[in-house]
Design a protein around this motif. Structure first.
Motif, PDB file in Angstrom:
ATOM      1  N   VAL A  98      79.348  15.070-113.183  1.00  0.00           N
ATOM      2  CA  VAL A  98      80.806  14.746-113.625  1.00  0.00           C
ATOM      3  C   VAL A  98      80.769  14.201-114.725  1.00  0.00           C
ATOM      4  CG1 VAL A  98      83.011  13.910-112.937  1.00  0.00           C
ATOM      5  CG2 VAL A  98      81.670  14.568-111.188  1.00  0.00           C
TER       6      VAL A  98
ATOM      7  N   PHE B 246      77.170  20.018-110.795  1.00  0.00           N
ATOM      8  CA  PHE B 246      77.267  18.821-110.084  1.00  0.00           C
ATOM      9  C   PHE B 246      77.404  17.474-110.512  1.00  0.00           C
ATOM     10  CE2 PHE B 246      72.676  16.872-109.343  1.00  0.00           C
ATOM     11  CZ  PHE B 246      72.269  17.493-110.518  1.00  0.00           C
TER      12      PHE B 246
ATOM     13  N   LEU C 206      71.857  12.016 -97.902  1.00  0.00           N
ATOM     14  CA  LEU C 206      73.052  11.705 -97.240  1.00  0.00           C
ATOM     15  C   LEU C 206      73.075  11.463 -95.734  1.00  0.00           C
ATOM     16  CD1 LEU C 206      73.827  11.963-100.274  1.00  0.00           C
ATOM     17  CD2 LEU C 206      76.188  12.636 -99.555  1.00  0.00           C
TER      18      LEU C 206
ATOM     19  N   CYS D 135      76.794   9.547-119.174  1.00  0.00           N
ATOM     20  CA  CYS D 135      78.301   9.697-119.687  1.00  0.00           C
ATOM     21  C   CYS D 135      78.987   8.175-119.611  1.00  0.00           C
ATOM     22  CB  CYS D 135      79.122  10.580-118.882  1.00  0.00           C
ATOM     23  SG  CYS D 135      80.824  10.927-119.127  1.00  0.00           S
TER      24      CYS D 135
ATOM     25  N   GLY E  23      79.045  17.629-100.641  1.00  0.00           N
ATOM     26  CA  GLY E  23      78.740  19.222-101.261  1.00  0.00           C
ATOM     27  C   GLY E  23      78.683  18.908-102.899  1.00  0.00           C
TER      28      GLY E  23
ATOM     29  N   THR F 124      82.344   8.598-117.297  1.00  0.00           N
ATOM     30  CA  THR F 124      82.363   8.741-115.742  1.00  0.00           C
ATOM     31  C   THR F 124      81.338   7.876-115.037  1.00  0.00           C
ATOM     32  OG1 THR F 124      80.910  10.519-115.556  1.00  0.00           O
ATOM     33  CG2 THR F 124      83.144  11.041-116.182  1.00  0.00           C
TER      34      THR F 124
ATOM     35  N   THR G  13      74.534  13.088-118.391  1.00  0.00           N
ATOM     36  CA  THR G  13      74.329  12.107-116.970  1.00  0.00           C
ATOM     37  C   THR G  13      74.506  10.963-117.166  1.00  0.00           C
ATOM     38  OG1 THR G  13      71.625  12.290-117.184  1.00  0.00           O
ATOM     39  CG2 THR G  13      72.934  13.926-115.733  1.00  0.00           C
TER      40      THR G  13
ATOM     41  N   TYR H  36      83.921  11.062 -95.578  1.00  0.00           N
ATOM     42  CA  TYR H  36      83.777  11.659 -96.958  1.00  0.00           C
ATOM     43  C   TYR H  36      83.325  12.896 -97.332  1.00  0.00           C
ATOM     44  CZ  TYR H  36      81.494  11.634-101.624  1.00  0.00           C
ATOM     45  OH  TYR H  36      81.184  11.861-102.970  1.00  0.00           O
ATOM     46  N   VAL H  37      83.949  13.751 -97.929  1.00  0.00           N
ATOM     47  CA  VAL H  37      83.607  15.241 -98.114  1.00  0.00           C
ATOM     48  C   VAL H  37      82.315  15.202 -98.890  1.00  0.00           C
ATOM     49  CG1 VAL H  37      84.354  17.493 -98.786  1.00  0.00           C
ATOM     50  CG2 VAL H  37      86.003  15.895 -97.675  1.00  0.00           C
TER      51      VAL H  37
ATOM     52  N   TYR I 104      75.774   4.115 -97.958  1.00  0.00           N
ATOM     53  CA  TYR I 104      76.769   4.155 -99.368  1.00  0.00           C
ATOM     54  C   TYR I 104      78.017   5.128 -99.080  1.00  0.00           C
ATOM     55  CZ  TYR I 104      72.598   2.137-101.566  1.00  0.00           C
ATOM     56  OH  TYR I 104      71.584   1.248-101.952  1.00  0.00           O
TER      57      TYR I 104
ATOM     58  N   LYS J 108      79.205   6.560-102.849  1.00  0.00           N
ATOM     59  CA  LYS J 108      79.774   5.361-103.678  1.00  0.00           C
ATOM     60  C   LYS J 108      78.883   4.957-104.885  1.00  0.00           C
ATOM     61  CE  LYS J 108      82.020   3.340 -99.820  1.00  0.00           C
ATOM     62  NZ  LYS J 108      82.014   2.323 -98.737  1.00  0.00           N
ATOM     63  N   LEU J 109      77.371   5.333-104.518  1.00  0.00           N
ATOM     64  CA  LEU J 109      76.517   5.337-105.786  1.00  0.00           C
ATOM     65  C   LEU J 109      76.783   6.001-106.732  1.00  0.00           C
ATOM     66  CD1 LEU J 109      73.149   5.570-103.900  1.00  0.00           C
ATOM     67  CD2 LEU J 109      73.994   3.505-104.916  1.00  0.00           C
TER      68      LEU J 109
ATOM     69  N   SER K 165      79.055   9.952-112.811  1.00  0.00           N
ATOM     70  CA  SER K 165      79.663  10.402-111.507  1.00  0.00           C
ATOM     71  C   SER K 165      78.699  11.964-110.955  1.00  0.00           C
ATOM     72  CB  SER K 165      80.814  10.400-111.091  1.00  0.00           C
ATOM     73  OG  SER K 165      81.516   9.190-111.568  1.00  0.00           O
ATOM     74  N   LEU K 166      78.762  11.832-109.694  1.00  0.00           N
ATOM     75  CA  LEU K 166      78.105  13.376-109.043  1.00  0.00           C
ATOM     76  C   LEU K 166      79.258  13.555-108.121  1.00  0.00           C
ATOM     77  CD1 LEU K 166      74.328  12.528-108.365  1.00  0.00           C
ATOM     78  CD2 LEU K 166      75.331  14.211-110.135  1.00  0.00           C
ATOM     79  N   LEU K 167      79.184  14.901-107.851  1.00  0.00           N
ATOM     80  CA  LEU K 167      80.075  15.355-106.615  1.00  0.00           C
ATOM     81  C   LEU K 167      79.552  15.108-105.545  1.00  0.00           C
ATOM     82  CD1 LEU K 167      80.880  19.357-107.770  1.00  0.00           C
ATOM     83  CD2 LEU K 167      82.428  17.426-107.490  1.00  0.00           C
ATOM     84  N   GLY K 168      80.326  14.744-104.607  1.00  0.00           N
ATOM     85  CA  GLY K 168      79.835  14.714-103.001  1.00  0.00           C
ATOM     86  C   GLY K 168      78.450  13.928-103.013  1.00  0.00           C
ATOM     87  N   PHE K 169      78.510  12.575-103.679  1.00  0.00           N
ATOM     88  CA  PHE K 169      77.446  11.700-103.438  1.00  0.00           C
ATOM     89  C   PHE K 169      77.573  10.396-103.371  1.00  0.00           C
ATOM     90  CE2 PHE K 169      72.823  11.596-103.950  1.00  0.00           C
ATOM     91  CZ  PHE K 169      72.505  13.091-103.363  1.00  0.00           C
TER      92      PHE K 169
ATOM     93  N   GLU L  79      81.764   8.291-105.643  1.00  0.00           N
ATOM     94  CA  GLU L  79      82.442   8.515-104.463  1.00  0.00           C
ATOM     95  C   GLU L  79      83.387   9.865-104.642  1.00  0.00           C
ATOM     96  OE1 GLU L  79      84.548   5.394-102.406  1.00  0.00           O
ATOM     97  OE2 GLU L  79      83.986   5.981-100.635  1.00  0.00           O
ATOM     98  N   VAL L  80      82.947  10.879-105.638  1.00  0.00           N
ATOM     99  CA  VAL L  80      83.852  11.971-105.978  1.00  0.00           C
ATOM    100  C   VAL L  80      83.907  12.874-104.686  1.00  0.00           C
ATOM    101  CG1 VAL L  80      84.546  13.735-107.504  1.00  0.00           C
ATOM    102  CG2 VAL L  80      83.246  11.496-108.379  1.00  0.00           C
TER     103      VAL L  80
END
Lengths: 267, 89
Positions: free
Chosen positions: B88, B86, B44, A10, B59, A13, A8, B56-57, B51, A29-30, A23-27, A33-34
């Motif tokens: 990346v 979750f 969110l 990394c 999940g 990313t 986490t 924005y999608v 933010y 700009k913090l 980075s995190l999925l779906g979470f 922004e994936v």
């Protein structure tokens, strides 16, 4: 970082302009922004590493529901128990019995620990009781759950505490107002208030600190987004408790190492 | 494709958005078969909207079947059933 199990953080990313970790999925700009996965299709970044294959033969005919806890919540719960450092034959108080608290309770029981599960929602308490936990209904103790747990643990408090509440705690009216006000500001002003002033609702960590026995461990798995510290240096120093927290170390690592996972290590 | 998109505080909608594609050699596209909603999605929904931008999608707990992989992706291939962590990395 990944070789140390610190995926986490990394460095590939990492979200450097926000000084956040990977980075995190779906979470937002913090966290890079994936685009997220509540969609029909998902573009998977770093796919040479991230995706975990569900074994074909062993999992044939087993529905997704058996595996969908693995992207986040089951490994998160596993980490909560690992970080709690519960001694052999020891006890853990688990604050809040949402999905993470329920799974952490069962994992801790699976590992042979005494679990004292705390919540104030009857259905959640009943579920924990049904799975063999001792439960404490916070509504019965007039705001003094730590005393109730001390009574159950020879006056000392539990060896470990898992705090699975985070910034959404009930009973923090000032922070609730701050969160609401922040939600009404322009984005740039709100980000400034959120990041610096801190609008976390801090009841849960205070209660965790009051509950853990001297020299015990608090595993804080709830999510926080603001600035304040949960304890005075004096209390931390004199009680010598351990405080282990932070983003999940490695969802990939925990997913494949957790014995309750239906996915066994393949690489 | 259909996707759950953020539009404002306590306002998420199913939007029609472009299908994703593989852009880089180390990427994949997965057809999502099941995805969970998480307590942290509520952050969110409530307090972290500052933010993000409209559309924005959301999940972060998906799983599905691999549709397409870039040439650097070798441990999974189209047709494989996969869980997507979750984080990346």
């Amino acid at each position: 970082m990944c070789r140390q199990g610190l995926q986490t953080q990394c460095e590939t990313t990492q979200v450097r302009d926000r000084n956040m970790g990977a980075s995190l999925l779906g979470f937002t700009k913090l966290y890079g922004e994936v685009p997220g996965g509540q969609a029909e299709f998902l573009r998977v970044l770093q796919a040479q590493y991230g995706p975990i294959k569900v074994p074909e033969e062993e999992a044939e005919g087993i529905p997704d529901e058996r595996f969908v806890y693995l992207p986040d919540v089951l490994p998160t719960s596993w980490q909560a128990v690992e970080y709690a450092g519960i001694p052999d034959g020891g006890s853990v108080a688990i604050f809040s019995l949402g999905p993470i608290g329920q799974m952490s309770s069962r994992i801790a029981r699976h590992k042979g620990h005494r679990v004292i599960a705390v919540d104030l929602v009857p259905e959640r308490l009943e579920m924990a009781r049904r799975h063999g936990m001792e439960v404490v209904d916070a509504r019965d103790h007039d705001g003094n759950v730590p005393d109730a747990i001390r009574e159950m643990t020879d006056g000392s408090g539990s060896d470990s505490v898992i705090e699975a509440v985070g910034m959404d705690a009930h009973g923090s009216p000032g922070a609730k107002i701050a969160q609401t006000v922040t939600g009404l500001l322009s984005d740039s002003s709100a980000q400034s208030v959120m990041g610096k002033a801190g609008v976390d609702r801090m009841d849960a960590p205070y209660v965790a600190i009051d509950t853990v026995r001297r020299g015990g461990t608090i595993s804080l798995i709830g999510v926080y987004g603001g600035w304040p510290t949960p304890s005075s240096y004096l209390r931390s120093w004199t009680s010598r408790y351990n405080f282990v927290w932070g983003r999940q170390r490695s969802s990939t690592g925990w997913t494949t190492s957790c014995p309750c996972s239906p996915i066994r290590p393949t690489r | 494709m259909n996707a759950v998109a953020w539009h404002g505080k306590r306002d998420v909608r199913v939007d029609n958005v472009p299908d994703p594609t593989v852009w880089e050699p180390n990427e994949a596209v997965v057809r999502i078969t099941t995805t969970a909603i998480c307590g942290s999605d509520l952050h969110l929904y409530e307090v972290l909207g500052m933010y993000t931008d409209e559309g924005y999608v959301l999940g972060h707990e998906p799983m599905g079947v691999v549709e397409e992989v870039g040439p650097e992706v070798t441990h999974v291939r189209p047709g494989d059933r996969v869980v997507i962590p979750f984080n990346v990395f």
